[in-house]
Design a protein around this motif. Structure first.
Motif, short mmCIF file in Angstrom:
data_model
loop_
_atom_site.label_atom_id
_atom_site.label_comp_id
_atom_site.label_asym_id
_atom_site.label_seq_id
_atom_site.Cartn_x
_atom_site.Cartn_y
_atom_site.Cartn_z
N ARG A 27 0.83 -1.19 0.00
CA ARG A 27 0.00 0.00 0.00
C ARG A 27 0.87 1.25 0.00
N LEU A 28 0.30 2.35 -0.48
CA LEU A 28 1.00 3.62 -0.41
C LEU A 28 1.22 4.02 1.04
N ALA A 29 2.38 4.58 1.33
CA ALA A 29 2.65 5.04 2.69
C ALA A 29 1.84 6.28 3.02
N ILE A 30 1.47 7.06 2.00
CA ILE A 30 0.67 8.27 2.19
C ILE A 30 -0.60 8.12 1.35
N VAL A 31 -1.74 8.22 1.97
CA VAL A 31 -3.01 8.04 1.28
C VAL A 31 -3.43 9.36 0.66
N PRO A 32 -3.74 9.40 -0.63
CA PRO A 32 -4.21 10.65 -1.23
C PRO A 32 -5.60 11.01 -0.73
N TYR A 33 -5.92 12.29 -0.84
CA TYR A 33 -7.27 12.74 -0.49
C TYR A 33 -8.28 11.97 -1.33
N PRO A 34 -9.26 11.30 -0.70
CA PRO A 34 -10.18 10.42 -1.45
C PRO A 34 -11.30 11.20 -2.13
N ARG A 35 -10.97 11.79 -3.26
CA ARG A 35 -11.93 12.63 -3.98
C ARG A 35 -13.15 11.83 -4.43
N ARG A 36 -13.00 10.53 -4.53
CA ARG A 36 -14.12 9.70 -4.99
C ARG A 36 -15.29 9.73 -4.00
N LEU A 37 -15.04 10.13 -2.75
CA LEU A 37 -16.09 10.16 -1.73
C LEU A 37 -16.87 11.47 -1.73
#
Length: 840
Positions: free
Chosen positions: A658-668
């Motif tokens: 998994r990515l160590a930094i999660v991007p802002y979940p724009r899909r939500l």
């Protein structure tokens, strides 16, 4: 990340020392002596069947005999005893334990594993093994075997090394410095650096965090915790092992997390003084105030060597100082007056003269106070007959309030303990040399710079995935299904073109320019035709504009700890030095990509940097959006006006880290019509802090009490930042907002869920503006957080509400929650099964 039960560790009410002893030089004796010597005010219980009492304290033969569950247990007994002791402590209700002993052999590792298994059902947290202890001076909780008493201060010390922890505590003790907390993590079998950072991020008694480590055990948890902490307060890290292959990766990870890396123990120790004592604003410049020209020169050199900048004074500042210090104005035309008013820097350094009196330092601070552009005040003083150290210190204390950007002092030759303590008590750090003072200040400037990068939150996919990205995902999945491990040539080109990237077909090894490779220009060397602005000269041709500046090698690898990691490599500009190598963690956006490019010696040769930034951002988007993309190798050919991919190769796999930094979940993000107005429901963002503060202030005192289980007047910045700056992984907060005709956004409600490390259970909380209650907004938010938790595979969503909160209980029942009593008669528990694996 989890801070579960760490409050018991850092705010203990009682302690048991299991294995407490009077046997000289034993661990049990050392720990018992430290606990007693610290003066902890709560109950202190020794546990050892060999004693009826220890130092006047009644001893207990077994943990089960204790009168109640201790908040913290210090385990000093042999490893073979740990599983049974932890089981008994957990059953009793203890929430945290510190294992002092070390693990060396296989049977001892087995005992540790059994102890961790015994702790898990009770959520009992374990520090260690091999920990020298956890110290909270404000509570006189000296829990462990540290050899020195620890004073209270504003800096937290977190370390993986017992020896270094002991050395630092001794160094600070000798200088009258203290800590908010001191934590030796030991082997981090349970509680690790990420857990502690997450707790300290919201600790109001901790103004800064100093971290010493060699490795990061759980990179994603660490990055999330470090980013949350660094948004609130400075976090500085010293990592040993600079010669290993992963050191550059750690530097990149620290920077991305907003952590300032220091490269020597001296620098880290100096920050105990600067950050633990002082309250210095993150100014980028300073004014030097001294009496001696030689001292001023040394201090200015030290400031320049540390990469700092002396403030350029506005005209008004020089005039104000001249009026406040007429003895300098009277010497107009003399050498020292020229340093004041004729200096190109406008009076900085400010020389008070060899005959300066203590009160002159105070007048200087008062004169500079209205001129905030003069920055932080540095008083560097060598004692003179007319200005003894103690008298100058007294004047600094009296006039500290005029130093808007903070005040730091340096006294050559040191100060006596009484003067030092008096300065410390007023928040004035004292350094022994200008070099140490300048480097310490430079770390504050570094923190301000990395924090600007930290606030960048690249966006993820929107709710509706663009067709091109959908095609790239399908191509990667199809390759995996067909058993392909690599895509290259035309297949790789088609994949990257889905993300708007330009790809050159064929083999470009001998091409000197884009047009040369495409057959439009003869091969040749790099041509640099530029005008004064740095862009191509008007006489240059299109071929000149497309002449190759550099081939940037880009590699993505799936690191075992940090997950997908980019490595950017450019050849040295002089052809002799080592290549320039920069690591970076996705996701990237143009601002973060610019930071990567700025470290290249070729950056100035590019007329327009935007194509390079767009290419790096697009490559990052591909990594974030296509989970099957496990690795890539590609050359980014950079010309003055273009950036194109050459010879891309992609490694695909069914699973990657998994990515160590999660991007802002724009899909939500979701916009809908609700009761006659346009409503947006989306994940919370860092920039929502002001609106969230207004949201809380809009709620009635009774509504706040029902939400937070007690009287709440408001929250400070640290607490609000913790609410609005989340990692979008284990924690999610969805807010409902509306926008008025002027574009002002108002937060109407918020729901959040925080999952445990195993994603078994997520705890929820919901709040709605008092003037929006009864309209169904709470139900709207709850249905979405339940759906989100279910999509993550969380098995249960749970919560607690006050028994008097009838509307919330009714809503929970309507949504399918089971309602049950808790140990507190005033609180009820709510529990909803989300998946097939959940059972009552």
């Amino acid at each position: 990340m989890t801070v579960r039960n760490l409050d018991a560790l850092f705010r203990p009410k009682s302690v048991a020392v299991v294995g407490a002893s009077l046997r000289p030089r034993s661990i049990g004796a050392m720990v018992w002596a430290r606990v007693l010597g610290g003066g902890f005010a709560g109950p202190v219980w020794p546990v050892n069947p060999k004693y009826a009492e220890l130092n006047g304290q009644a001893a207990f033969g077994d943990v089960r005999d204790l009168p109640e569950a201790p908040s913290v247990a210090l385990i000093c007994s042999p490893p073979a005893t740990w599983p049974a002791i932890v089981h008994k402590l957990g059953k009793l209700g203890t929430r945290a334990a510190i294992i002092i002993g070390e693990v060396r052999r296989g049977d001892e590792r087995d005992a540790l594993a059994q102890a961790l298994t015994a702790a898990r059902p009770y959520l009992l947290r374990i520090v260690g093994p091999g920990s020298v202890g956890v110290i909270t001076p404000a509570l006189s909780a000296q829990f462990g075997a540290a050899p020195f008493p620890v004073k209270q201060g504003g800096v937290a010390w977190v370390s993986q090394s017992n020896a270094l922890t002991n050395a630092v505590l001794g160094w600070a003790h000798a200088r009258g410095l203290g800590f908010s907390h001191a934590i030796a993590l030991g082997d981090e079998a349970d509680v690790d650096a990420g857990d502690v950072l997450d707790y300290l991020a919201s600790d109001p008694n901790t103004r800064a965090i100093l971290l010493e480590l060699e490795t990061v055990r759980a990179a994603r948890k660490f990055m999330s915790a470090a980013r949350a902490a660094a948004r609130n307060k400075p976090v500085l890290a010293l990592r040993s092992g600079r010669s290993d292959a992963d050191d550059a990766l750690y530097s990149s990870a620290f920077q991305r997390a907003g952590v300032v890396r220091v490269h020597s123990l001296d620098d880290l120790l100096d920050e105990i003084e600067t950050l633990g004592v002082g309250r210095v604003a993150a100014s980028s410049s300073a004014t030097l105030i001294t009496s001696d020209r030689g001292v001023a020169t040394l201090a200015a050199d030290a400031f320049a060597a540390a990469g700092d900048a002396l403030a350029l004074w506005p005209d008004g500042a020089a005039r104000a100082v001249a009026e406040a210090l007429p003895h300098l104005s009277a010497a107009r035309g003399a050498r020292q007056d020229r340093a004041l008013l004729g200096n190109p820097l406008g009076g900085n350094p400010l020389l008070l003269g060899g005959d300066a009196l203590p009160e002159h330092f105070g007048r200087a601070l008062q004169a500079l106070a209205p001129h905030r552009d003069t920055g932080t005040a540095f008083v560097v003083h060598a004692p003179t007959h007319s200005a003894p150290v103690a008298e100058v210190a007294r004047v600094l204390i009296e006039n500290q309030k005029f130093a808007y950007r903070g005040l730091l002092a340096c006294f050559f030759g040191g100060v006596d303990n009484a003067t030092r303590d008096a300065l410390h008590a007023q928040g004035i750090p004292v350094h022994t040399t200008p070099q140490r003072l300048a480097r310490a200040f430079a770390r504050l400037v570094d923190y301000r710079l990395v924090r600007e990068l930290l606030m960048q939150t690249p966006e993820g996919l929107p709710a509706q995935v663009p067709e091109a990205i959908d095609a790239a995902q399908a191509q990667a999945r199809s390759a995996v299904a067909a058993g392909q491990a690599e895509l290259s040539g035309e297949a790789a080109a088609r994949f990257f073109e889905c993300f708007g990237l330009t790809v050159l077909r064929g083999s470009p090894r001998d091409a000197a320019s884009v047009h040369a490779y495409e057959g439009g220009v003869a091969e040749g060397g790099i041509v640099d035709i530029r005008n004064a602005s740095g862009c191509p000269d008007s006489s240059a041709t299109a071929a000149d504009d497309d002449a190759k500046i550099v081939d940037l090698a880009i590699e993505l690898r799936d690191d075992a700890n940090f997950g997908p990691v980019f490595r950017f490599t450019a050849p040295s500009a002089d052809g002799v030095s080592a290549p320039v190598c920069v690591y970076s963690l996705p996701p990237l956006n143009p601002i973060l990509s610019r930071d990567v490019v700025s470290r290249s010696p070729y950056a100035r040769a590019v007329c327009s940097i935007e194509p390079v930034l767009a290419a790096l951002t697009a490559l990052s988007q591909a990594v974030c959006d296509v989970k099957e993309l496990a690795g890539l190798q590609v050359t980014l050919r950079v010309t003055r006006t273009r950036a194109v991919l050459v010879a891309p190769r992609i490694t695909v796999a069914a699973a990657r880290s998994r990515l160590a930094i999660v991007p802002y979940p724009r899909r939500l993000e979701e916009t809908l019509d609700w009761r006659g107005e346009r409503l947006t429901i989306r994940p919370i963002r860092p920039e929502d802090e002001a609106a969230h503060n207004a949201f809380i202030k809009s709620m009635t005192a009774d509504d706040l009490r029902l939400r937070f289980f007690g009287a709440v007047r408001g929250f400070d910045h640290s607490q609000l930042a913790r609410m609005t700056q989340i990692d979008y992984d284990r924690e999610m907060a969805l807010i409902a907002t509306s926008e008025d005709g002027n574009g002002a956004v108002t937060t109407l409600g918020v729901v959040r869920a925080i999952a445990d490390p195993d994603n078994e259970t997520a705890e929820f909380a919901v709040a709605v503006r008092s003037d929006q209650k009864g309209k169904g907004l709470g139900r709207l938010l709850m249905t979405r957080i339940i759906a989100y938790a279910r999509s993550r595979g969380t098995r249960w969503i749970v919560g607690e509400v006050l028994a008097e909160n009838a509307p919330m209980i009714a809503l929970a029942k309507a949504l399918g929650f089971a309602v049950a009593r808790t140990e507190d008669p005033g609180v009820v528990g709510l529990r909803l099964a989300l998946g097939a694996g959940a059972s009552a």
